[in-house]
Design a protein around this motif. Structure first.
Motif, PDB file in Angstrom:
ATOM      1  N   PHE A  37      43.818  38.159  30.489  1.00  0.00           N
ATOM      2  CA  PHE A  37      42.524  38.731  30.127  1.00  0.00           C
ATOM      3  C   PHE A  37      41.672  39.004  31.367  1.00  0.00           C
ATOM      4  CE2 PHE A  37      37.992  38.041  29.404  1.00  0.00           C
ATOM      5  CZ  PHE A  37      37.719  39.025  28.457  1.00  0.00           C
ATOM      6  N   VAL A  38      41.536  38.010  32.246  1.00  0.00           N
ATOM      7  CA  VAL A  38      40.708  38.182  33.439  1.00  0.00           C
ATOM      8  C   VAL A  38      41.249  39.301  34.312  1.00  0.00           C
ATOM      9  CG1 VAL A  38      39.838  37.059  35.527  1.00  0.00           C
ATOM     10  CG2 VAL A  38      39.940  35.782  33.384  1.00  0.00           C
ATOM     11  N   ARG A  39      42.570  39.366  34.453  1.00  0.00           N
ATOM     12  CA  ARG A  39      43.164  40.453  35.244  1.00  0.00           C
ATOM     13  C   ARG A  39      42.828  41.804  34.603  1.00  0.00           C
ATOM     14  NH1 ARG A  39      47.565  40.711  38.856  1.00  0.00           N
ATOM     15  NH2 ARG A  39      48.086  38.527  38.456  1.00  0.00           N
ATOM     16  N   GLY A  40      42.901  41.864  33.274  1.00  0.00           N
ATOM     17  CA  GLY A  40      42.621  43.117  32.586  1.00  0.00           C
ATOM     18  C   GLY A  40      41.195  43.599  32.786  1.00  0.00           C
ATOM     19  N   VAL A  41      40.234  42.668  32.819  1.00  0.00           N
ATOM     20  CA  VAL A  41      38.833  43.059  33.005  1.00  0.00           C
ATOM     21  C   VAL A  41      38.558  43.411  34.456  1.00  0.00           C
ATOM     22  CG1 VAL A  41      36.443  42.283  32.882  1.00  0.00           C
ATOM     23  CG2 VAL A  41      38.023  41.710  31.037  1.00  0.00           C
ATOM     24  N   LEU A  42      39.003  42.562  35.393  1.00  0.00           N
ATOM     25  CA  LEU A  42      38.722  42.810  36.807  1.00  0.00           C
ATOM     26  C   LEU A  42      39.374  44.093  37.308  1.00  0.00           C
ATOM     27  CD1 LEU A  42      38.987  39.224  38.391  1.00  0.00           C
ATOM     28  CD2 LEU A  42      36.926  40.577  37.999  1.00  0.00           C
ATOM     29  N   LEU A  43      40.455  44.516  36.664  1.00  0.00           N
ATOM     30  CA  LEU A  43      41.141  45.739  37.077  1.00  0.00           C
ATOM     31  C   LEU A  43      40.846  46.905  36.140  1.00  0.00           C
ATOM     32  CD1 LEU A  43      44.631  44.281  38.092  1.00  0.00           C
ATOM     33  CD2 LEU A  43      42.634  44.719  39.539  1.00  0.00           C
ATOM     34  N   ASN A  44      39.806  46.752  35.315  1.00  0.00           N
ATOM     35  CA  ASN A  44      39.443  47.830  34.394  1.00  0.00           C
ATOM     36  C   ASN A  44      38.599  48.871  35.134  1.00  0.00           C
ATOM     37  OD1 ASN A  44      38.396  49.472  32.343  1.00  0.00           O
ATOM     38  ND2 ASN A  44      38.332  47.779  30.876  1.00  0.00           N
TER      39      ASN A  44
ATOM     40  N   GLN B 201      39.317  34.505  42.938  1.00  0.00           N
ATOM     41  CA  GLN B 201      38.941  34.707  44.336  1.00  0.00           C
ATOM     42  C   GLN B 201      39.897  35.678  45.018  1.00  0.00           C
ATOM     43  OE1 GLN B 201      39.420  31.348  47.027  1.00  0.00           O
ATOM     44  NE2 GLN B 201      37.593  31.958  48.161  1.00  0.00           N
ATOM     45  N   GLN B 202      41.199  35.450  44.857  1.00  0.00           N
ATOM     46  CA  GLN B 202      42.169  36.305  45.532  1.00  0.00           C
ATOM     47  C   GLN B 202      42.209  37.708  44.931  1.00  0.00           C
ATOM     48  OE1 GLN B 202      46.027  34.510  46.169  1.00  0.00           O
ATOM     49  NE2 GLN B 202      45.160  32.508  46.584  1.00  0.00           N
ATOM     50  N   LEU B 203      42.120  37.799  43.613  1.00  0.00           N
ATOM     51  CA  LEU B 203      42.178  39.119  42.995  1.00  0.00           C
ATOM     52  C   LEU B 203      40.915  39.925  43.312  1.00  0.00           C
ATOM     53  CD1 LEU B 203      43.718  41.081  41.238  1.00  0.00           C
ATOM     54  CD2 LEU B 203      42.649  40.049  39.218  1.00  0.00           C
ATOM     55  N   SER B 204      39.748  39.299  43.245  1.00  0.00           N
ATOM     56  CA  SER B 204      38.509  40.024  43.513  1.00  0.00           C
ATOM     57  C   SER B 204      38.408  40.432  44.976  1.00  0.00           C
ATOM     58  CB  SER B 204      37.293  39.181  43.116  1.00  0.00           C
ATOM     59  OG  SER B 204      37.233  37.970  43.852  1.00  0.00           O
ATOM     60  N   GLN B 205      38.909  39.574  45.886  1.00  0.00           N
ATOM     61  CA  GLN B 205      38.912  39.943  47.296  1.00  0.00           C
ATOM     62  C   GLN B 205      39.824  41.141  47.544  1.00  0.00           C
ATOM     63  OE1 GLN B 205      39.967  36.321  49.314  1.00  0.00           O
ATOM     64  NE2 GLN B 205      37.852  35.600  49.467  1.00  0.00           N
ATOM     65  N   CYS B 206      40.951  41.163  46.856  1.00  0.00           N
ATOM     66  CA  CYS B 206      41.872  42.290  46.983  1.00  0.00           C
ATOM     67  C   CYS B 206      41.211  43.578  46.495  1.00  0.00           C
ATOM     68  CB  CYS B 206      43.152  42.022  46.186  1.00  0.00           C
ATOM     69  SG  CYS B 206      44.351  43.378  46.210  1.00  0.00           S
ATOM     70  N   VAL B 207      40.541  43.500  45.336  1.00  0.00           N
ATOM     71  CA  VAL B 207      39.873  44.679  44.782  1.00  0.00           C
ATOM     72  C   VAL B 207      38.779  45.174  45.714  1.00  0.00           C
ATOM     73  CG1 VAL B 207      38.430  45.518  42.894  1.00  0.00           C
ATOM     74  CG2 VAL B 207      40.425  44.102  42.396  1.00  0.00           C
ATOM     75  N   GLU B 208      38.024  44.230  46.288  1.00  0.00           N
ATOM     76  CA  GLU B 208      36.920  44.597  47.166  1.00  0.00           C
ATOM     77  C   GLU B 208      37.422  45.350  48.404  1.00  0.00           C
ATOM     78  OE1 GLU B 208      33.090  42.445  49.367  1.00  0.00           O
ATOM     79  OE2 GLU B 208      34.815  41.248  48.743  1.00  0.00           O
ATOM     80  N   VAL B 209      38.567  44.926  48.922  1.00  0.00           N
ATOM     81  CA  VAL B 209      39.074  45.517  50.171  1.00  0.00           C
ATOM     82  C   VAL B 209      39.983  46.716  49.914  1.00  0.00           C
ATOM     83  CG1 VAL B 209      40.447  45.073  52.227  1.00  0.00           C
ATOM     84  CG2 VAL B 209      38.879  43.314  51.370  1.00  0.00           C
TER      85      VAL B 209
ATOM     86  N   GLY C 188      40.857  48.141  46.632  1.00  0.00           N
ATOM     87  CA  GLY C 188      40.670  48.945  45.441  1.00  0.00           C
ATOM     88  C   GLY C 188      41.544  48.476  44.288  1.00  0.00           C
ATOM     89  N   ILE C 189      41.230  48.929  43.078  1.00  0.00           N
ATOM     90  CA  ILE C 189      41.887  48.446  41.856  1.00  0.00           C
ATOM     91  C   ILE C 189      43.381  48.732  41.848  1.00  0.00           C
ATOM     92  CG2 ILE C 189      42.046  48.836  39.367  1.00  0.00           C
ATOM     93  CD1 ILE C 189      39.022  49.061  39.301  1.00  0.00           C
ATOM     94  N   GLU C 190      43.776  49.951  42.087  1.00  0.00           N
ATOM     95  CA  GLU C 190      45.181  50.331  41.924  1.00  0.00           C
ATOM     96  C   GLU C 190      46.101  49.541  42.853  1.00  0.00           C
ATOM     97  OE1 GLU C 190      46.383  52.095  39.542  1.00  0.00           O
ATOM     98  OE2 GLU C 190      44.349  52.380  38.772  1.00  0.00           O
ATOM     99  N   ALA C 191      45.634  49.264  44.060  1.00  0.00           N
ATOM    100  CA  ALA C 191      46.473  48.544  45.027  1.00  0.00           C
ATOM    101  C   ALA C 191      46.666  47.082  44.644  1.00  0.00           C
ATOM    102  CB  ALA C 191      45.838  48.624  46.417  1.00  0.00           C
ATOM    103  N   CYS C 192      45.875  46.583  43.724  1.00  0.00           N
ATOM    104  CA  CYS C 192      45.915  45.151  43.400  1.00  0.00           C
ATOM    105  C   CYS C 192      46.556  44.864  42.052  1.00  0.00           C
ATOM    106  CB  CYS C 192      44.493  44.582  43.421  1.00  0.00           C
ATOM    107  SG  CYS C 192      43.666  44.743  45.020  1.00  0.00           S
ATOM    108  N   ARG C 193      47.042  45.875  41.374  1.00  0.00           N
ATOM    109  CA  ARG C 193      47.604  45.634  40.041  1.00  0.00           C
ATOM    110  C   ARG C 193      48.846  44.754  40.093  1.00  0.00           C
ATOM    111  NH1 ARG C 193      45.035  48.079  36.145  1.00  0.00           N
ATOM    112  NH2 ARG C 193      43.787  49.948  36.552  1.00  0.00           N
ATOM    113  N   SER C 194      49.609  44.812  41.167  1.00  0.00           N
ATOM    114  CA  SER C 194      50.824  44.003  41.265  1.00  0.00           C
ATOM    115  C   SER C 194      50.641  42.808  42.210  1.00  0.00           C
ATOM    116  CB  SER C 194      51.990  44.871  41.744  1.00  0.00           C
ATOM    117  OG  SER C 194      51.683  45.442  43.007  1.00  0.00           O
ATOM    118  N   LEU C 195      49.386  42.445  42.491  1.00  0.00           N
ATOM    119  CA  LEU C 195      49.123  41.342  43.413  1.00  0.00           C
ATOM    120  C   LEU C 195      49.713  40.034  42.895  1.00  0.00           C
ATOM    121  CD1 LEU C 195      47.594  40.293  45.983  1.00  0.00           C
ATOM    122  CD2 LEU C 195      45.686  39.786  44.432  1.00  0.00           C
TER     123      LEU C 195
END
Length: 551
Positions: free
Chosen positions: A238-245, A390-398, A400-407
């Protein structure tokens, strides 16, 4: 105030007597040992300790409290009362993220703060690792504070994994897991289409998904995000789905979120700070098109105990240790809670004490349902969630969303969380669902639900003026009254209480009051025989109803 509670009546003459002796800024006096007439554990011993502590705190003369904006808005007036009562100068500073500043000051040998009122994230991520906080329970000594019978679930609640430093002193039930606000002009009756939080994480989305606004996890709200991770009905997916929405609008400034919802730029908040939520409550009261989401969702509701308005921490090596100790005991005392409930009419965060009157329909009370975020297993899952967000949001911040979908998340030494939801029904306990519990003059009338339990046919009303009702369950089982408690307007003439002494439950039900506590749950934690009765009329309802819990 008109009320002259015992504690205030006791403190005032002691404080005046100590003040009459002057405020010579000499080193803090060392309390003298109790004499034979003030043996430990006696009321005289408590009064002696209290008098000595007040004198020592007044000799220090100061108390320094740092808080973030939420607590600054709601707690200022009551904190002033502390200074007035004891003649102590209180510096109450409200600012954004003071935790890092405190650590920098301490590293430079400057110990300037006694108490902090911060949400769960800064203490857990900054202050506790830096050794900047001290355990709270060893400092408590007020008799009504250390009596765990006065507290929800019979204990104090802490946000940190060690259960020592980050105290949750207040809380309330949130039907939708966490607070969300929406623009009534943009959404209107469509709000009824929101039935699950999963509608924000995957298709089919809510119609206004492109106008959702949230504060990202890296902006200081990691605690709320990790709580969603720990929720048994939500979790990592769920959290991954929202943070990458990609539909979400991510905003870090409270003012922009509040103004955006009020002006119709955004339709609804998903995660926002306590300060922003308080502002939106205030604007709704002024007639702006803002409402707090009150709908029932498929996900289990949560007991909200986080945020600076509900939390408190004591700083290690404080400049005013006696004033610090006096303040934490005073703040948690019943009399101060009553005063706070009386003074904080707007933005009230009800105390986790259960020996005070109900002032809010969502106030925590014995038997109330919902996820308890301070339970040890929930805290353990949340610790893993902090690493994830922390790790997913940092990835998104640096990146972007698409690059972090398979993090892939690196959890290092964080242990996997215990399983949540599902599992063996027997291990989880049986849930017995009854329809309602009717309380009226002369009798109790618990009504069976759609299933026959304990020898009672489905739908039968157990009449206490005719028979002695007996409900026998195993330890770990629970009983849910789907429609809560009721009091008949035609057959009740006074207030009756739903009381189970051994479980700390004593709830007043006004005559003619219905649907007061829908979905009320009873889940004993110890085996034994518990009597359901009315504490107002203990002999006036025929036979008692027995709840027998087998270990």
């Amino acid at each position: 105030m008109a009320r002259k509670a015992w504690l205030f009546a006791l403190l005032l003459p002691i404080a005046l007597a100590a003040a009459a002796c002057g405020s010579d800024p000499t080193p803090t006096p060392t309390p003298t040992p109790p004499t034979a007439s003030t043996a430990p554990g006696t009321e005289a011993d408590f009064e002696t300790q209290l008098a000595q502590l007040i004198a020592a705190a007044q000799a220090e003369g100061k108390l320094v409290i740092d808080a973030d904006g939420g607590a600054g808005r709601t707690h200022g007036a009551i904190i002033e009362e502390f200074g007035k009562q004891f003649g102590i100068e209180v510096t109450f500073s409200t600012q954004s993220d003071p935790a890092e500043r405190i650590v920098i000051e301490r590293d430079a040998g400057r110990f300037l703060v006694d108490v902090t009122m911060l949400s769960s994230t800064p203490p857990d991520q900054i202050l506790i690792p830096a050794g900047a906080l001290r355990p709270i329970e060893p400092l408590l000594f007020f008799p009504d504070v250390i009596d765990m019978n006065n507290w929800f679930m019979g204990r104090l609640h802490f946000h940190d994994s060690e259960g020592k430093y980050n105290l949750a002193h207040s809380g309330s039930l949130t039907k939708s897991v966490h607070d969300m606000f929406y623009n009534t002009d943009l959404i209107g009756d469509q709000i009824g289409e929101l039935t699950s939080l999963w509608q924000f994480a995957r298709e089919p989305y809510v119609p206004w998904i492109d106008k959702m606004v949230a504060e990202p996890a890296f902006s200081g709200n990691a605690g709320q995000w990790s709580t969603l991770y720990a929720h048994p009905d939500l979790g990592e997916e769920f959290v991954r789905g929202v943070l990458l929405n990609p539909n979400f609008n991510w905003v870090t400034e409270d003012r922009l979120i509040v103004d955006g919802v009020a002006q119709g730029k955004y339709a609804m908040t998903f995660i926002s700070s306590g300060s922003a939520n308080s502002d939106m409550i205030g604007l709704a009261g002024l007639g702006l098109p803002i409402a707090h989401f009150e709908g029932l969702l498929q996900e289990t509701g949560s007991l909200s105990m986080g945020g600076s308005t509900r939390s408190m921490q004591l700083v290690a090596n404080p400049p005013n240790p006696n004033a610090q100790k006096l303040f934490i005991n005073w703040w948690l005392s019943r009399d101060t809670v009553l005063l706070r409930h009386e003074m904080q009419l707007e933005g009230l965060r009800p105390s986790l004490r259960i020996d005070v009157p109900i002032v809010d329909e969502l106030q925590v009370r014995p038997g109330i349902g919902g996820i308890v975020p301070t339970d040890p297993d929930f805290v353990a899952r949340r610790e893993r969630g902090r690493v994830f967000v922390q790790q997913l949001s940092q990835c998104v911040e640096v990146q972007g969303i698409e690059a972090c979908r398979s993090l892939t998340i690196d959890y290092d030494d964080v242990p996997p969380p215990p399983p949540s939801g599902g599992g063996d029904a027997a291990a989880e306990g049986v849930v017995y669902t009854l329809e309602e519990f009717n309380i009226e003059d002369g009798k109790f009338r618990p009504k069976m639900g759609e299933v026959s339990y304990w020898g009672y046919p489905a739908g039968e009303r157990v009449e206490s003026d005719v028979t002695e009702g007996v409900f026998t369950i195993n330890l770990g089982d629970s009983i849910v009254f789907e429609e809560g408690f009721h009091s008949s307007s035609s057959r009740s003439t006074s207030v009756h209480n739903f009381t189970i002494t051994g479980l700390g439950i004593d709830i007043p039900i006004q005559a003619g009051e219905r649907d007061k506590f829908p979905g009320f749950t009873i889940k004993p934690k110890e085996p034994g025989e518990y009597i359901i009765f009315c504490s107002v009329h203990p002999d006036g309802h025929g036979n008692n109803i027995k709840l027998i819990v087998v270990g």
